[in-house]
Motif scaffolding. Structure first.
Motif, PDB file in Angstrom:
ATOM      1  N   VAL A 139     154.563  38.442 -54.640  1.00 16.06           N
ATOM      2  CA  VAL A 139     153.605  37.619 -53.898  1.00 16.06           C
ATOM      3  C   VAL A 139     154.189  36.230 -53.653  1.00 16.06           C
ATOM      4  N   LYS A 140     154.812  35.660 -54.674  1.00 14.94           N
ATOM      5  CA  LYS A 140     155.448  34.346 -54.525  1.00 14.94           C
ATOM      6  C   LYS A 140     156.585  34.404 -53.508  1.00 14.94           C
ATOM      7  N   LYS A 141     157.345  35.503 -53.539  1.00 14.16           N
ATOM      8  CA  LYS A 141     158.464  35.638 -52.619  1.00 14.16           C
ATOM      9  C   LYS A 141     157.983  35.736 -51.179  1.00 14.16           C
ATOM     10  N   VAL A 142     156.949  36.540 -50.930  1.00  9.95           N
ATOM     11  CA  VAL A 142     156.397  36.666 -49.581  1.00  9.95           C
ATOM     12  C   VAL A 142     155.882  35.316 -49.100  1.00  9.95           C
ATOM     13  N   LYS A 143     155.186  34.598 -49.979  1.00  6.86           N
ATOM     14  CA  LYS A 143     154.658  33.283 -49.615  1.00  6.86           C
ATOM     15  C   LYS A 143     155.785  32.314 -49.288  1.00  6.86           C
ATOM     16  N   ASN A 144     156.836  32.348 -50.096  1.00  9.59           N
ATOM     17  CA  ASN A 144     157.969  31.460 -49.849  1.00  9.59           C
ATOM     18  C   ASN A 144     158.679  31.816 -48.539  1.00  9.59           C
ATOM     19  N   ASN A 145     158.785  33.124 -48.258  1.00  6.76           N
ATOM     20  CA  ASN A 145     159.428  33.552 -47.013  1.00  6.76           C
ATOM     21  C   ASN A 145     158.659  33.102 -45.773  1.00  6.76           C
TER      22      ASN A 145
END
Length: 336
Positions: free
Chosen positions: A266-272
């Motif tokens: 979830v953090k990775k998608v948000k950062n992307n």
């Protein structure tokens, strides 16, 4: 605002490479009719999902099926190749499509070491030689080398170096070639990189500086629609970064994955999402205008790697309505 397309030719799950290539030609023709100024191709190898492995071939294919839109590479992986061979390919394209060829060069190895070695015919890693290879390429094209790349065209194609920060921008500026910043890969250093390029550009292969930047854009009917469309791109990018299937997942598979994301994912998608602009027309225009002002750049290459082919075309159509053509999209003044 100037807009073009950077196409990685992402293959949707269930579609063949041949169908994806045919859609690419169709999209380039649509882009030309909408007023997009250029259509560039990435270079990726040994992936299931990104089928643009020979940008020079795709440049020729699209140029032969269009009339005015410029074609380019974003970019040819110079460390693995002979500068003379690349110069000859670029010159050949320029002879076929005068004034329409833009050659973007990149420093990427093209993948893991085994793949880099295959591309370079088992030669040692030459990543550090990228600046020297660029200089050799320029010399073969401008006639300053002992051997001039053939054919010797009346005008020279434009050259660009792709990069993600100040060092790459400095190199492009000192060599007097164009520069392309990859916001869709590294969204943090664009302001500094493009400022460095403008401040250090000195007349060389090109007479005047030319800077571009690349960003993912999904432009839906409204924000909610765009968010729904973007989920297939979110999961595609997450899979690519993990070295998993690089085909664009179906909406159903993407939604299922979105429900099962771990906290880290979830953090990775948000950062992307910092690498993207997602929204309806008003949201997209405000965001791209803001990014353009921050970067002091009004020349953008757009990527859109969603699953649905018709929706992908419509996203580019909505974006064109915002900025291109005789009648641009009109927003409420207080929202600009």
């Amino acid at each position: 605002m100037k807009l073009g397309i950077l196409d990685q030719m992402p293959k949707p799950k269930g579609m063949t490479a041949e169908q994806t290539a045919a859609h690419t030609i169709e999209l380039a023709q649509l882009a030309e009719s909408l007023g997009y100024g250029r259509y560039w191709f990435a270079e990726h190898h040994a992936t299931r999902g990104m089928i643009s492995s020979a940008p020079e071939v795709m440049m020729a294919a699209v140029a032969s099926q269009t009339q005015t839109i410029k074609v380019g590479s974003g970019g040819i992986l110079m460390p693995q190749y002979s500068p003379f061979k690349v110069a000859s390919q670029i010159a050949q394209l320029e002879s076929l499509f005068p004034g329409r060829v833009e050659a973007g060069l990149g420093r990427s190895p093209g993948g893991a070491e085994f793949l880099r070695s295959l591309l370079a015919d088992d030669k040692p890693n030459q990543m550090a030689e990228y600046p020297d290879k660029l200089r050799q390429l320029i010399a073969y094209l401008d006639g300053s080398a002992k051997v001039h790349a053939a054919p010797r065209t009346t005008n020279r194609p434009e050259l660009y170096s792709l990069g993600l920060g100040e060092n790459s921008a400095l190199l492009a500026g000192l060599l007097g070639i164009g520069y392309v910043f990859g916001h869709f890969i590294q969204p943090d250093r664009g302001v500094a990189a493009l400022q460095t390029y403008r401040e250090t550009f000195s007349q060389g292969f090109m007479d005047t500086p030319s800077a571009k930047a690349c960003v993912f854009v999904v432009c839906g009917e409204d924000d909610a629609h765009a968010e729904q469309l973007a989920h297939t791109q979110d999961i595609w990018l997450l899979n690519v970064e993990k070295g998993l299937d690089s085909q664009v997942p179906t909406p159903e598979a993407a939604e299922e994955k979105m429900r099962l994301l771990s906290e880290d994912e979830v953090k990775k998608v948000k950062n992307n999402r910092r690498r993207m602009i997602i929204g309806g027309p008003e949201t997209v225009k405000v965001a791209l205008d803001h990014l353009s002002d921050s970067y002091q750049c009004e020349d953008w290459l757009i990527l859109c790697n969603i699953y649905d082919w018709e929706e992908k075309k419509q996203s580019f159509e909505r974006l064109a309505a915002l900025y291109l053509g005789d009648e641009s999209y009109s927003l409420h003044p207080n929202k600009i």
